[in-house]
Design a protein around this motif. Structure first.
Motif, PDB file in Angstrom:
ATOM      1  N   VAL A  75     -38.909  24.588  18.779  1.00 59.23           N
ATOM      2  CA  VAL A  75     -39.289  24.257  17.407  1.00 59.23           C
ATOM      3  C   VAL A  75     -38.194  23.407  16.778  1.00 59.23           C
ATOM      4  O   VAL A  75     -37.058  23.363  17.260  1.00 59.23           O
ATOM      5  N   SER A  76     -38.522  22.744  15.684  1.00 61.51           N
ATOM      6  CA  SER A  76     -37.567  21.863  15.031  1.00 61.51           C
ATOM      7  C   SER A  76     -36.422  22.656  14.413  1.00 61.51           C
ATOM      8  O   SER A  76     -36.549  23.845  14.112  1.00 61.51           O
ATOM      9  N   LYS A 131     -35.226  22.340  11.409  1.00 59.31           N
ATOM     10  CA  LYS A 131     -35.569  22.772  10.060  1.00 59.31           C
ATOM     11  C   LYS A 131     -36.337  24.089  10.069  1.00 59.31           C
ATOM     12  O   LYS A 131     -36.075  24.985   9.277  1.00 59.31           O
ATOM     13  N   VAL A 132     -37.281  24.182  10.972  1.00 61.90           N
ATOM     14  CA  VAL A 132     -38.105  25.393  11.028  1.00 61.90           C
ATOM     15  C   VAL A 132     -37.304  26.575  11.559  1.00 61.90           C
ATOM     16  O   VAL A 132     -37.463  27.714  11.104  1.00 61.90           O
ATOM     17  N   LYS A 133     -36.413  26.313  12.505  1.00 62.62           N
ATOM     18  CA  LYS A 133     -35.563  27.376  13.046  1.00 62.62           C
ATOM     19  C   LYS A 133     -34.726  28.038  11.957  1.00 62.62           C
ATOM     20  O   LYS A 133     -34.419  29.221  12.014  1.00 62.62           O
ATOM     21  N   ILE A 156     -35.483  28.508   8.860  1.00 60.15           N
ATOM     22  CA  ILE A 156     -36.226  29.223   7.825  1.00 60.15           C
ATOM     23  C   ILE A 156     -36.121  30.729   8.055  1.00 60.15           C
ATOM     24  O   ILE A 156     -36.416  31.222   9.149  1.00 60.15           O
ATOM     25  N   GLU A 159     -35.751  28.386   0.940  1.00 61.49           N
ATOM     26  CA  GLU A 159     -36.423  27.876   2.138  1.00 61.49           C
ATOM     27  C   GLU A 159     -37.119  26.544   1.850  1.00 61.49           C
ATOM     28  O   GLU A 159     -37.110  25.635   2.679  1.00 61.49           O
ATOM     29  N   LEU A 174     -36.227  22.995   3.631  1.00 63.19           N
ATOM     30  CA  LEU A 174     -37.265  22.200   4.285  1.00 63.19           C
ATOM     31  C   LEU A 174     -37.279  20.762   3.763  1.00 63.19           C
ATOM     32  O   LEU A 174     -37.591  19.820   4.497  1.00 63.19           O
TER      33      LEU A 174
END
Length: 398
Positions: free
Chosen positions: A3-4, A6-8, A10, A129, A133
């Motif tokens: 996963v990206s 950024k998502v990691k 969160i 968050e 993002l």
């Protein structure tokens, strides 16, 4: 597949985690009183439901414009003028699939990578968050219970740097129930104007204020602030329409157009049926009656909760003036134990309380590990039973 980045980064929602544990216990037949509710426990009023049925009957089931149907945008403009003394053109209104979506699009529209966003703490757990993002950097301003958990203009000024782009202001506040006065907001606005800072003003709880308090929007302070503020609101709290997913924002025209363009790619448009019903919710006189009734019930529960908690030693809570939460400082109880669990923070406090059949939200989720959040969006009976259990739990700590 990975996963990206950024998502990691969160963080998972502690609110959902505690709620899931409570639901599992209930499914196993264990009695649990949940103080985690972030939504009114009232059903959507019948007049709104009937409007949605009408939308279905007449076939109002197609796409609408990305920024929302014109009739709803006009109704939102009327609401802003009536409730907040703010005049907007429908082109400045963007309707979204919930206020959370409005907040995300608003932050994305003004925050570039590396921009700093000032966030008073305690804060609603989703703000950091959303900022991350969008590529922004959170700058936390720790508020104090002695000041009712409200950021002062002086604290705001000290947090400003040459990278500051935006302030997130939430009044009435989740999780503390704090309501900023007009004087306090005007002082904050002066700092924002001095430094050319944008404000994203989350006013979703504006209808739920008590003790004679009045909600005041920072966009009302001056023409500069109106042109530098994105006001976010929605249908969920005032009209008990959480599941309908309708939020809206008002912004300067260039920003509104940018958000509309972004939304056309991320979500197409909000639900047509929910929009149709929202027009009725905002324009029918039944709405004012429903809000007044709900506010009265919440006020009664608020007073009960404060009265019961005020009898407990070693905890401190300010009287909330808005929303439907009580924020309780329980840090004097840290270092004690319950049923083999050592209480060393709000998360372990919440885990231990769950053994007593009480589900609450740890303050660490809101940037305040010395506190817990209790919602009074539950019945009087559950409040009495739940607080009786919580008080017993506190008395049994060793």
């Amino acid at each position: 597949m990975s996963v990206s980045k950024k998502v990691k980064e969160i963080a998972p929602s502690l609110t959902l985690e505690i709620t899931a544990k409570a639901k599992k216990m209930k499914a196993e037949g264990i009695s649990v009183i949940g103080f985690g509710a972030g939504e009114p426990d009232f059903n959507t009023p019948e007049y709104i439901i009937n409007s949605a049925k009408k939308a279905l009957d007449i076939g109002f089931t197609k796409y609408t414009p990305a920024a929302g149907m014109v009739e709803l945008k006009k109704a939102v403009c009327q609401k802003f003028e009536k409730d907040n003394g703010l005049k907007y053109d429908p082109a400045q209104i963007v309707v979204s699939s919930g206020a959370k979506s409005s907040l995300y699009h608003a932050i994305c529209a003004i925050v570039d990578d590396g921009d700093q966003v000032i966030l008073p703490a305690p804060y609603w757990l989703t703000y950091p968050e959303l900022i991350k993002l969008a590529g922004g950097e959170c700058v936390y301003v720790q508020t104090e219970k002695e000041n009712g958990y409200k950021m002062t203009a002086e604290q705001f000024e000290k947090a400003v740097t040459d990278k500051t782009k935006c302030l997130i202001l939430n009044t009435p506040n989740n999780p503390t129930g704090a309501v900023y006065t007009e004087k306090e907001i005007r002082a904050i606005a002066e700092v924002a104007e001095k430094h050319g800072i944008y404000v994203v003003s989350d006013e979703i709880y504006e209808k739920l204020v008590y003790d004679g308090e009045e909600h005041f929007s920072i966009a009302k302070c001056s023409e500069f602030m109106k042109e530098h503020t994105i006001v976010v609101n929605g249908m969920s709290k005032a009209f008990a329409m959480t599941g309908w997913r309708i939020g809206y924002l008002a912004a300067p025209l260039t920003i509104a157009k940018a958000i509309s363009s972004m939304q056309s790619h991320t979500a197409s448009n909000p639900c047509s049926i929910a929009q149709y019903a929202s027009v009725t919710a905002l324009t029918d006189s039944e709405g004012d009656k429903f809000i007044a009734q709900m506010q009265g019930v919440f006020d009664e529960r608020r007073k009960l909760m404060i009265d019961m908690l005020s009898t407990v030693k070693d905890i401190v809570c300010i009287q909330p003036k808005g929303a439907f939460y009580v924020f309780v400082n329980v840090s004097k109880l840290y270092g004690k134990e319950y049923d083999g669990i050592k209480i060393d923070g709000s998360l372990s406090f919440a885990d231990a309380a769950l053994k007593k059949g009480v589900a609450l939200i740890p303050g660490v989720a809101f940037g305040a590990d010395d506190c817990i959040r209790l919602s009074y969006a539950i019945s009087i009976e559950d409040i009495k039973e739940g607080l009786t259990r919580l008080i017993s739990f506190i008395n049994e700590l060793k």
